[in-house]
Design an enzyme around this catalytic site. Structure first.
Site, PDB file in Angstrom:
ATOM      1  N   LYS A  54       0.850  -1.207   0.000  1.00 21.51           N
ATOM      2  CA  LYS A  54       0.000   0.000   0.000  1.00 21.51           C
ATOM      3  C   LYS A  54       0.876   1.244   0.000  1.00 21.51           C
ATOM      4  O   LYS A  54       1.800   1.356   0.802  1.00 21.51           O
ATOM      5  CB  LYS A  54      -0.906  -0.001   1.236  1.00 21.51           C
ATOM      6  CG  LYS A  54      -1.778   1.245   1.368  1.00 21.51           C
ATOM      7  CD  LYS A  54      -2.824   1.078   2.457  1.00 21.51           C
ATOM      8  CE  LYS A  54      -2.396   1.593   3.806  1.00 21.51           C
ATOM      9  NZ  LYS A  54      -2.275   3.065   3.904  1.00 21.51           N
ATOM     10  N   ASP A 105      -3.606   4.276  -1.901  1.00 22.73           N
ATOM     11  CA  ASP A 105      -4.550   4.709  -0.856  1.00 22.73           C
ATOM     12  C   ASP A 105      -4.584   6.239  -0.797  1.00 22.73           C
ATOM     13  O   ASP A 105      -4.018   6.848   0.110  1.00 22.73           O
ATOM     14  CB  ASP A 105      -4.065   4.089   0.473  1.00 22.73           C
ATOM     15  CG  ASP A 105      -4.921   4.472   1.668  1.00 22.73           C
ATOM     16  OD1 ASP A 105      -6.062   4.918   1.484  1.00 22.73           O
ATOM     17  OD2 ASP A 105      -4.429   4.309   2.808  1.00 22.73           O
ATOM     18  N   LYS A 108      -7.601   8.041  -1.182  1.00 16.66           N
ATOM     19  CA  LYS A 108      -8.903   8.454  -0.637  1.00 16.66           C
ATOM     20  C   LYS A 108      -9.456   9.687  -1.364  1.00 16.66           C
ATOM     21  O   LYS A 108      -9.662  10.753  -0.765  1.00 16.66           O
ATOM     22  CB  LYS A 108      -8.789   8.762   0.865  1.00 16.66           C
ATOM     23  CG  LYS A 108      -8.301   7.600   1.708  1.00 16.66           C
ATOM     24  CD  LYS A 108      -8.303   7.963   3.192  1.00 16.66           C
ATOM     25  CE  LYS A 108      -7.820   6.847   4.086  1.00 16.66           C
ATOM     26  NZ  LYS A 108      -6.371   6.581   3.984  1.00 16.66           N
ATOM     27  N   ASP A 133     -13.879  14.561  -4.107  1.00 15.22           N
ATOM     28  CA  ASP A 133     -13.945  15.812  -4.865  1.00 15.22           C
ATOM     29  C   ASP A 133     -15.203  15.762  -5.726  1.00 15.22           C
ATOM     30  O   ASP A 133     -16.023  14.841  -5.569  1.00 15.22           O
ATOM     31  CB  ASP A 133     -12.664  15.941  -5.727  1.00 15.22           C
ATOM     32  CG  ASP A 133     -12.239  17.400  -5.932  1.00 15.22           C
ATOM     33  OD1 ASP A 133     -13.118  18.214  -6.284  1.00 15.22           O
ATOM     34  OD2 ASP A 133     -11.049  17.700  -5.753  1.00 15.22           O
ATOM     35  N   THR A 176     -11.617   6.381  11.145  1.00 21.35           N
ATOM     36  CA  THR A 176     -11.694   5.851  12.517  1.00 21.35           C
ATOM     37  C   THR A 176     -11.182   6.856  13.541  1.00 21.35           C
ATOM     38  O   THR A 176     -11.373   6.677  14.739  1.00 21.35           O
ATOM     39  CB  THR A 176     -10.897   4.528  12.654  1.00 21.35           C
ATOM     40  OG1 THR A 176      -9.618   4.723  12.063  1.00 21.35           O
ATOM     41  CG2 THR A 176     -11.619   3.388  11.991  1.00 21.35           C
ATOM     42  N   ARG A 233       3.582  -1.339  10.606  1.00 24.93           N
ATOM     43  CA  ARG A 233       4.758  -1.450  11.465  1.00 24.93           C
ATOM     44  C   ARG A 233       5.126  -2.852  11.950  1.00 24.93           C
ATOM     45  O   ARG A 233       6.323  -3.146  12.062  1.00 24.93           O
ATOM     46  CB  ARG A 233       4.604  -0.478  12.649  1.00 24.93           C
ATOM     47  CG  ARG A 233       4.761   0.966  12.189  1.00 24.93           C
ATOM     48  CD  ARG A 233       4.159   1.947  13.145  1.00 24.93           C
ATOM     49  NE  ARG A 233       2.699   1.849  13.161  1.00 24.93           N
ATOM     50  CZ  ARG A 233       1.911   2.616  13.888  1.00 24.93           C
ATOM     51  NH1 ARG A 233       2.440   3.531  14.680  1.00 24.93           N
ATOM     52  NH2 ARG A 233       0.601   2.480  13.835  1.00 24.93           N
TER      53      ARG A 233
END
Ligand code: C5P
Length: 238
Positions: free
Chosen positions: A37, A64, A66, A69, A123, A214
Site C-alpha cells: 500500500k 490509498d 482516498k 472531490d 476511525t 509497522r
C-alpha cells in the site's frame, strides 16, 4: 464463511517518508507473499514513478489516496491511477452516490480495472467530531449507512475496522470486499492503534484483506512476520 480471496491477503503499508526507503524495504518483501500500500505521505514525495517501479517489481499495489472531490475530478483521478497499473484504489463514500458512480464509470472498459473501494467514516472521528460536522448518527450507524451506499454505488468494498467487519459482511453481502487495518499478532506491540485485532480474528470476522504496517516494516525479519501472519490467515480459513 465466504471463499478466500485469491492471492496474498496481507497488504503491507509502505509508510515511508522517501521513495528510496520504500524501495529498499520492498526489496526485502516478496510479491508472491504480500501486496503493498502506498498512501498520501509517500505518494506526495515520490509520486507516480515510485508506484510504477513497485508495480514493475511485481507487486499488487493499493494506491490509498482516498479521493473526495466533485464527480468529474474523482473520475479523472481514478482513470489516471488505473493507468499506473495499480491493483486497488479508494474514494470517500461521503463524496456521495454520483461521485462513486462516476468513479466506477471511469474504470469501465479497462482491460484490468483496479478494485475500487470506499472509505466510510475515518476511525479517527468520534461521535462528537461527527456531531460538529453535522452528523447526528453514531459512528457505527453512519459506517453501515455509507457502506450500504458504497455497495449500491458500484464500489467493490470498503476499508473498515475488523470490529465492524461482521456487521458489514451481513449488511453488504458475501461478495463485498472488506479491507481491515489495525492488525497485530497477539504478542506484538500495539503502537498507536487503540483497538487491535489479530489476523485470525479479522479473517474469522469476514475480512478479505489485512493492512499491516509497522509489525512488518519495523521487524528485524519482515518475511518471517509476514509468514506468521499468512499462516494464521490460512488456519482461520481452514
Ligand atoms: O503500522 P500499522 O499497521 O498501524 O499501519 C496501518 C496502516 O493502515 C497505516 O497506513 C494507516 O494509515 C492505515 N489505516 C489505519 N486505520 C484506519 C485506516 C487506515 O491504521 N482506520
Amino acid at each position: 464463511m465466504k471463499t478466500a480471496a485469491a492471492g496474498p491477503q496481507v497488504i503491507v503499508a509502505l509508510d515511508y517518508a522517501s521513495g528510496d526507503e520504500a524501495l529498499a524495504f520492498a526489496g526485502r518483501l516478496d510479491p508472491a507473499r504480500c501486496r503493498v500500500k502506498v498512501g498520501k505521505e509517500l505518494f506526495t514525495v515520490a509520486g507516480p514513478a515510485l508506484v510504477e517501479q513497485l508495480v514493475a517489481r511485481g507487486f499488487d499495489l493499493f494506491l490509498d489516496l482516498k479521493y473526495h472531490d466533485i464527480p468529474n475530478t474523482v473520475a479523472s483521478a481514478c482513470r489516471s491511477a488505473a493507468n499506473l497499473g495499480v491493483w486497488m484504489i479508494n474514494v470517500h463514500a461521503s463524496g456521495g452516490r454520483t461521485m462513486m458512480n462516476a468513479a466506477r464509470e471511469a474504470l469501465a472498459g479497462l482491460a484490468r480495472p483496479p478494485m475500487l473501494i470506499a472509505v466510510t467514516v475515518l476511525t479517527s472521528l468520534g461521535a462528537e467530531d461527527l456531531r460538529e460536522t453535522g452528523h447526528s448518527e453514531t459512528p457505527e450507524v453512519l459506517v453501515e449507512r455509507l457502506a450500504r451506499l458504497a455497495a449500491a454505488s458500484g464500489m467493490d468494498g470498503v476499508v473498515c475496522s475488523a470490529q465492524e467487519a461482521p456487521r458489514l459482511r451481513s449488511a453488504c453481502g458475501p461478495e463485498f470486499c472488506l479491507v481491515t487495518p489495525g492488525i497485530r499478532l497477539a504478542d506484538a506491540e500495539q503502537d498507536d492503534q487503540k483497538r487491535i485485532v489479530t489476523p485470525q480474528a479479522a479473517i474469522a470476522g469476514g475480512a478479505d484483506y489485512l493492512v499491516v504496517g509497522r509489525p512488518i516494516t519495523r521487524a528485524a525479519d519482515p518475511l518471517a512476520v509476514l509468514d506468521r501472519i499468512n499462516a494464521e490467515i490460512a488456519t482461520a480459513q481452514g
